[in-house]
Write a protein that holds these residues in place. Structure first.
Motif, PDB file in Angstrom:
ATOM      1  N   PRO A 129       4.546 -49.255  -2.224  1.00 28.49           N
ATOM      2  CA  PRO A 129       5.059 -47.881  -2.397  1.00 28.49           C
ATOM      3  C   PRO A 129       6.387 -47.724  -1.643  1.00 28.49           C
ATOM      4  N   PRO A 130       7.108 -46.614  -1.854  1.00 31.06           N
ATOM      5  CA  PRO A 130       8.382 -46.408  -1.153  1.00 31.06           C
ATOM      6  C   PRO A 130       8.223 -46.539   0.369  1.00 31.06           C
ATOM      7  N   PRO A 131       9.251 -47.038   1.084  1.00 29.01           N
ATOM      8  CA  PRO A 131       9.151 -47.272   2.523  1.00 29.01           C
ATOM      9  C   PRO A 131       8.745 -46.045   3.343  1.00 29.01           C
ATOM     10  N   ASP A 132       9.157 -44.850   2.882  1.00 33.09           N
ATOM     11  CA  ASP A 132       8.860 -43.632   3.660  1.00 33.09           C
ATOM     12  C   ASP A 132       7.536 -42.978   3.246  1.00 33.09           C
ATOM     13  N   GLY A 143      -5.826 -49.867  -3.321  1.00 30.37           N
ATOM     14  CA  GLY A 143      -5.021 -51.016  -3.734  1.00 30.37           C
ATOM     15  C   GLY A 143      -3.656 -51.029  -3.066  1.00 30.37           C
ATOM     16  N   GLU A 144      -3.026 -49.855  -2.945  1.00 37.05           N
ATOM     17  CA  GLU A 144      -1.710 -49.771  -2.295  1.00 37.05           C
ATOM     18  C   GLU A 144      -1.816 -50.133  -0.814  1.00 37.05           C
ATOM     19  N   ARG A 157      -3.986 -52.173   0.515  1.00 37.84           N
ATOM     20  CA  ARG A 157      -4.164 -53.627   0.595  1.00 37.84           C
ATOM     21  C   ARG A 157      -2.831 -54.355   0.471  1.00 37.84           C
ATOM     22  N   ARG A 158      -1.968 -53.877  -0.406  1.00 35.82           N
ATOM     23  CA  ARG A 158      -0.666 -54.541  -0.597  1.00 35.82           C
ATOM     24  C   ARG A 158       0.216 -54.380   0.635  1.00 35.82           C
ATOM     25  N   VAL A 159       0.163 -53.204   1.273  1.00 36.55           N
ATOM     26  CA  VAL A 159       0.925 -52.994   2.520  1.00 36.55           C
ATOM     27  C   VAL A 159       0.409 -53.929   3.614  1.00 36.55           C
ATOM     28  N   ALA A 160      -0.920 -54.017   3.753  1.00 38.79           N
ATOM     29  CA  ALA A 160      -1.522 -54.870   4.785  1.00 38.79           C
ATOM     30  C   ALA A 160      -1.228 -56.345   4.523  1.00 38.79           C
ATOM     31  N   LEU A 161      -1.243 -56.759   3.254  1.00 36.37           N
ATOM     32  CA  LEU A 161      -0.939 -58.150   2.902  1.00 36.37           C
ATOM     33  C   LEU A 161       0.509 -58.478   3.236  1.00 36.37           C
TER      34      LEU A 161
END
Length: 557
Positions: free
Chosen positions: A156-159, A168-169, A171-175
């Protein structure tokens, strides 16, 4: 440094009073090894990773990370700092390296001060030491690397506020945070879940080049084939290591099953058919997909009893399909002020199996909702044939009763299950979905995500339909169930439209691909996933190699 990065001696895990998860595991991992862990849902894969991560200390035997090595772990439901946005959470993974860059800037600022020769020598020594560490970490272009990883994993956007992200989002940040952290030992629990096919391919390449050791639980068989140098199978409380990738593991697995099971079982035959597919040339695979489109009448005419005997999972067919199954012409659909689908036209032939791919939020589920009449297109036409009976397996899995047993939830407590025009023993039917013996008496509320998915499939696949809509059916499924589901779909006398990011699954079953490529464009392609990928690279050139965050055109009415 020690020869082995991690060692297990007599490792076992037991839940009181006598539920053995696994026992007597003796393994040592070399630094740099890439290991894929496979096994049925509930075989202890996640438990083994938690022990290796140091989060579960209640075990038998020894499990030791060698001194001087670091470990990083991605659980299925990772935690993020709710007080930080996406960019700040990702940057936690590079805090140590960023501190080096900050120190380097501070050292350089000292050169503007008046320094004695001794002070100048000390500053130069520290600058050289810090510079060496930055060089070793390859951190001079740190922000560029972070942005590239965030883009490839379609964060998702950095902010963005992480408390408002989907599972799901998160999980992608944590990965992303973990990959940038670069520990010596990476432990990944289903890293490809919630990634689209392009991002999985990027992750595959990243981990193949990764200097440290990687231990990953995954059902993604291309991932296991292309990255893993070892396969560790957990089966009935035992661990079976195999040096080689998934394809070579499959060969020895079939031989082991043949020794264990005197009579040729349905599971052996399913393994054999996957092996035959692996050995086919790309041209032969393409011909097999085309042959299915011409074999609809034959599929319909085949005797039900023979199919039930031949396959592990049997999907009963609905009525004979007419000439029209699904026809879309100049379809247009927006959501809010975003245009998801623009000018989409396609015709689904009888017997067709369509793989629907694209990033999360691209509009794939919206397309399904239009097919079942829950939403209407903004423009264009979507025609469903008069003889079509739709069976829809959605992503929610929420309609399951946690207090009922697996057997009750699937069969309603009846002794027999009606599959089309044939009745089947209810216990036998439930066993097709890998619930055997006392597993059928477990409460639904205690099941893992993959086990709940299997219950959901077992309930919905009983209904006679001739157009199946499956929304992410491959998520959390173990490899055995995936293989059985592939066979069931290939034998199904009807059409299927399947949203999935599992490239192996799509290559085996798909006759067509419907790809949400961004900029509101949806590509209709005749062929399987590999053929589609080759076509996409031909059309897009170098831009096809690196995944990017998906963009849409604005909706103008």
């Amino acid at each position: 440094m020690a020869q082995f990065i991690y060692t297990m001696k007599g490792l076992g895990k037991v839940y009181p009073p006598d539920s053995v998860v696994f026992r007597d595991i003796y393994l040592s991992f070399f630094y740099g090894a890439k290991i894929g862990i496979i096994g049925s849902n509930g075989s202890g894969k996640s438990t083994l990773l938690r022990i290796m991560a140091g989060l579960d200390e209640d075990y038998l035997g020894e499990a030791v990370l060698s001194q001087g090595y670091t470990v990083g772990y991605l659980p299925q439901e990772p935690e993020l700092d709710p007080t930080k946005n996406v960019w700040e959470n990702v940057n936690e993974g590079v805090a140590e390296v960023r501190a080096l860059l900050t120190r380097f800037d501070e050292i350089n600022a000292k050169f503007a001060e008046e320094l004695s020769p001794e002070e100048m020598e000390k500053v130069l020594e520290e600058q050289a030491a810090v510079q060496d560490r930055i060089d070793a970490a390859g951190a001079w272009d740190l922000d560029s690397k972070i942005e590239q990883a965030m883009d490839a994993l379609r964060l998702p956007p950095p902010d963005a506020d992480v408390t408002k992200l989907s599972g799901g989002e998160k999980r992608r940040v944590a990965l992303c945070r973990l990959l940038l952290q670069s520990p010596d030992l990476l432990l990944l629990d289903e890293p490809t879940n919630h990634l689209d096919a392009e991002s999985v391919a990027w992750l595959e390449h990243f981990l193949k080049e990764y200097k440290g050791s990687v231990v990953a639980i995954t059902h993604d068989r291309y991932f296991l084939d292309n990255v893993a140098g070892w396969i560790l199978e957990l089966d009935r409380g035992r661990a079976y290591p195999w040096e080689g990738n998934y394809s070579s593991w499959l060969e020895q697995k079939q031989q082991r099953l043949a020794q264990e099971e005197k009579a040729e079982s349905r599971r052996q035959r399913t393994l054999q058919r996957e092996l035959e597919w692996i050995r086919m040339s790309p041209r032969a695979r393409q011909a097999k997909g085309k042959a299915r489109l011409n074999a609809y009448e034959q599929l319909l005419a085949e005797e039900t009893a023979g199919k039930i005997e031949r396959t592990e999972i049997y999907i009963p067919p609905g009525p004979r399909l007419g000439n029209v199954v699904v026809e879309a012409e100049s379809l247009r659909k927006g959501y809010g002020d975003t245009l998801l689908i623009d000018d989409l036209s396609f015709t689904l032939p009888r017997g067709g199996i369509v793989g629907v791919i694209g990033p999360n939020g691209a509009g794939k589920t919206t397309l399904f909702r239009m097919l079942v009449g829950q939403e209407k297109p903004d423009a264009g036409t979507l025609r469903i044939g008069e003889t079509v009976q739709i069976g829809y397996v959605d992503q929610t899995r929420e309609a399951l009763s946690p207090d009922r047993t697996v057997f009750e939830e699937i069969t309603g407590g009846e002794d027999e299950v009606q599959l089309g025009r044939r009745t089947v023993n209810a216990r036998a039917y439930v066993s097709w979905f890998n619930f055997k013996g006392r597993d059928q008496q477990r409460k639904v509320g205690t099941l893992s995500g993959g086990e709940r998915n299997r219950v959901h499939l077992a309930k919905l696949l009983q209904r006679g339909c001739n157009l199946l809509l499956l929304d992410e059916p491959t998520n959390d499924l173990d490899v055995d169930t995936l293989r059985a589901l592939e066979e069931a779909l290939l034998e199904f006398a009807g059409c299927a439209v399947v949203i999935s990011h599992d490239r192996w699954f799509l290559d085996r079953i798909a006759t067509h691909i419907l790809a949400f490529e961004g900029d509101s464009h949806v590509e209709w392609f005749e062929g399987n996933y590999q053929e589609y990928e080759a076509d996409r690279k031909r059309r897009l050139g170098a831009a096809a190699e690196q995944p990017h965050r998906i963009k849409y055109r604005k909706l103008t009415r």
